[in-house]
Design a protein around this motif. Sequence first.
Motif, PDB file in Angstrom:
ATOM      1  N   THR A  19       0.835  -1.194   0.000  1.00 41.42           N
ATOM      2  CA  THR A  19       0.000   0.000   0.000  1.00 41.42           C
ATOM      3  C   THR A  19       0.873   1.250   0.000  1.00 41.42           C
ATOM      4  O   THR A  19       0.588   2.203  -0.713  1.00 41.42           O
ATOM      5  CB  THR A  19      -0.944   0.007   1.220  1.00 41.42           C
ATOM      6  OG1 THR A  19      -1.730  -1.178   1.188  1.00 41.42           O
ATOM      7  CG2 THR A  19      -1.848   1.216   1.220  1.00 41.42           C
ATOM      8  N   TYR A  23       0.501   3.986  -2.833  1.00 42.09           N
ATOM      9  CA  TYR A  23      -0.258   5.135  -2.378  1.00 42.09           C
ATOM     10  C   TYR A  23       0.336   6.476  -2.794  1.00 42.09           C
ATOM     11  O   TYR A  23      -0.334   7.288  -3.396  1.00 42.09           O
ATOM     12  CB  TYR A  23      -0.422   5.071  -0.862  1.00 42.09           C
ATOM     13  CG  TYR A  23      -1.279   6.169  -0.324  1.00 42.09           C
ATOM     14  CD1 TYR A  23      -2.622   6.257  -0.656  1.00 42.09           C
ATOM     15  CD2 TYR A  23      -0.755   7.145   0.510  1.00 42.09           C
ATOM     16  CE1 TYR A  23      -3.421   7.261  -0.171  1.00 42.09           C
ATOM     17  CE2 TYR A  23      -1.547   8.157   1.003  1.00 42.09           C
ATOM     18  CZ  TYR A  23      -2.883   8.207   0.657  1.00 42.09           C
ATOM     19  OH  TYR A  23      -3.667   9.206   1.142  1.00 42.09           O
ATOM     20  N   GLY A  24       1.557   6.762  -2.477  1.00 43.78           N
ATOM     21  CA  GLY A  24       2.118   8.082  -2.713  1.00 43.78           C
ATOM     22  C   GLY A  24       3.224   8.088  -3.741  1.00 43.78           C
ATOM     23  O   GLY A  24       4.374   8.041  -3.373  1.00 43.78           O
ATOM     24  N   GLN A  25       2.866   8.131  -4.979  1.00 43.81           N
ATOM     25  CA  GLN A  25       3.864   8.108  -6.044  1.00 43.81           C
ATOM     26  C   GLN A  25       4.044   9.503  -6.635  1.00 43.81           C
ATOM     27  O   GLN A  25       3.115  10.067  -7.187  1.00 43.81           O
ATOM     28  CB  GLN A  25       3.437   7.145  -7.150  1.00 43.81           C
ATOM     29  CG  GLN A  25       3.369   5.707  -6.726  1.00 43.81           C
ATOM     30  CD  GLN A  25       4.738   5.107  -6.502  1.00 43.81           C
ATOM     31  OE1 GLN A  25       5.693   5.425  -7.188  1.00 43.81           O
ATOM     32  NE2 GLN A  25       4.842   4.230  -5.523  1.00 43.81           N
ATOM     33  N   ASP A  26       5.226  10.048  -6.511  1.00 45.12           N
ATOM     34  CA  ASP A  26       5.577  11.301  -7.169  1.00 45.12           C
ATOM     35  C   ASP A  26       6.449  10.959  -8.362  1.00 45.12           C
ATOM     36  O   ASP A  26       7.331  10.106  -8.258  1.00 45.12           O
ATOM     37  CB  ASP A  26       6.379  12.200  -6.235  1.00 45.12           C
ATOM     38  CG  ASP A  26       5.543  12.775  -5.112  1.00 45.12           C
ATOM     39  OD1 ASP A  26       4.316  12.564  -5.116  1.00 45.12           O
ATOM     40  OD2 ASP A  26       6.120  13.437  -4.241  1.00 45.12           O
ATOM     41  N   ASP A  57       1.894  14.313  -8.447  1.00 46.30           N
ATOM     42  CA  ASP A  57       1.708  13.615  -7.176  1.00 46.30           C
ATOM     43  C   ASP A  57       0.471  12.746  -7.307  1.00 46.30           C
ATOM     44  O   ASP A  57      -0.642  13.252  -7.381  1.00 46.30           O
ATOM     45  CB  ASP A  57       1.547  14.628  -6.046  1.00 46.30           C
ATOM     46  CG  ASP A  57       1.399  13.984  -4.682  1.00 46.30           C
ATOM     47  OD1 ASP A  57       1.641  12.769  -4.560  1.00 46.30           O
ATOM     48  OD2 ASP A  57       1.041  14.704  -3.730  1.00 46.30           O
ATOM     49  N   SER A  58       0.674  11.436  -7.359  1.00 41.85           N
ATOM     50  CA  SER A  58      -0.433  10.503  -7.542  1.00 41.85           C
ATOM     51  C   SER A  58      -0.793   9.817  -6.244  1.00 41.85           C
ATOM     52  O   SER A  58       0.065   9.528  -5.413  1.00 41.85           O
ATOM     53  CB  SER A  58      -0.065   9.446  -8.576  1.00 41.85           C
ATOM     54  OG  SER A  58       0.155  10.050  -9.827  1.00 41.85           O
ATOM     55  N   GLU A  59      -2.058   9.537  -6.097  1.00 40.31           N
ATOM     56  CA  GLU A  59      -2.584   8.782  -4.967  1.00 40.31           C
ATOM     57  C   GLU A  59      -3.157   7.480  -5.527  1.00 40.31           C
ATOM     58  O   GLU A  59      -3.050   7.202  -6.711  1.00 40.31           O
ATOM     59  CB  GLU A  59      -3.658   9.597  -4.241  1.00 40.31           C
ATOM     60  CG  GLU A  59      -3.153  10.930  -3.690  1.00 40.31           C
ATOM     61  CD  GLU A  59      -2.082  10.783  -2.624  1.00 40.31           C
ATOM     62  OE1 GLU A  59      -2.074   9.759  -1.911  1.00 40.31           O
ATOM     63  OE2 GLU A  59      -1.240  11.687  -2.502  1.00 40.31           O
ATOM     64  N   ILE A  60      -3.804   6.711  -4.691  1.00 45.81           N
ATOM     65  CA  ILE A  60      -4.333   5.411  -5.110  1.00 45.81           C
ATOM     66  C   ILE A  60      -5.277   5.529  -6.299  1.00 45.81           C
ATOM     67  O   ILE A  60      -5.230   4.764  -7.233  1.00 45.81           O
ATOM     68  CB  ILE A  60      -5.058   4.712  -3.932  1.00 45.81           C
ATOM     69  CG1 ILE A  60      -4.042   4.248  -2.908  1.00 45.81           C
ATOM     70  CG2 ILE A  60      -5.878   3.520  -4.420  1.00 45.81           C
ATOM     71  CD1 ILE A  60      -4.648   3.616  -1.671  1.00 45.81           C
ATOM     72  N   ASP A  64      -3.389  13.413  -7.705  1.00 44.15           N
ATOM     73  CA  ASP A  64      -3.905  14.268  -6.639  1.00 44.15           C
ATOM     74  C   ASP A  64      -3.613  15.727  -6.956  1.00 44.15           C
ATOM     75  O   ASP A  64      -4.471  16.586  -6.826  1.00 44.15           O
ATOM     76  CB  ASP A  64      -3.275  13.870  -5.311  1.00 44.15           C
ATOM     77  CG  ASP A  64      -3.795  14.694  -4.152  1.00 44.15           C
ATOM     78  OD1 ASP A  64      -5.021  14.872  -4.063  1.00 44.15           O
ATOM     79  OD2 ASP A  64      -2.977  15.173  -3.339  1.00 44.15           O
ATOM     80  N   SER A  80      -5.904  18.136  -9.569  1.00 43.71           N
ATOM     81  CA  SER A  80      -5.838  17.109 -10.605  1.00 43.71           C
ATOM     82  C   SER A  80      -6.402  17.566 -11.944  1.00 43.71           C
ATOM     83  O   SER A  80      -6.057  17.014 -12.984  1.00 43.71           O
ATOM     84  CB  SER A  80      -6.578  15.847 -10.144  1.00 43.71           C
ATOM     85  OG  SER A  80      -7.951  16.147  -9.925  1.00 43.71           O
TER      86      SER A  80
END
Length: 149
Positions: A19, A23-26, A57-60, A64, A80
């Motif tokens: 997770t 979850y937090g992919q930049d 900045d991506s979230e699940i 984001d 977004s």
Amino acid sequence: METRSKITVILAVVLILITGCVYGQDRAISTSQLPKTAKNFLAANFKGVTTSSVIEDSEIFGVDEYKVRLTNGMKVDFDSKGNWKEVDGEHQKVPYGFIPATIRNYVAKSFPNTHIIKIERKSWSYKAELSNGIDLEFDRNGNFKRIDD
């Protein structure tokens, strides 16, 4: 029973690690990959200023926000869809073209020897930081609410 709890703990740890990775992919992207609204905002308000970095900045569930750093040192955050969320002049005067007139007029009248160096737009309000260190809060229509301590 002890083996079962060990397996449960191991599975929980693996799930947390997976997770966390998802979850937090930049990731760095090019300016051309920004939403059209963000590209138009930059072109209109920072004409001639290029980007030094663009971070997605991506979230699940998808993107984001986008974080853009400009070569003049300023930072702009977009949601977004490419709508501006925050413009941080990094102690420099931010462009005023996108700031609601009610906010610009209030600052000019009430704090004539200052300028806005950072502005943040939230769902129901704006927050502006002035060059003298004062933070002002405004409602979503740009009407002054209070000085923020």
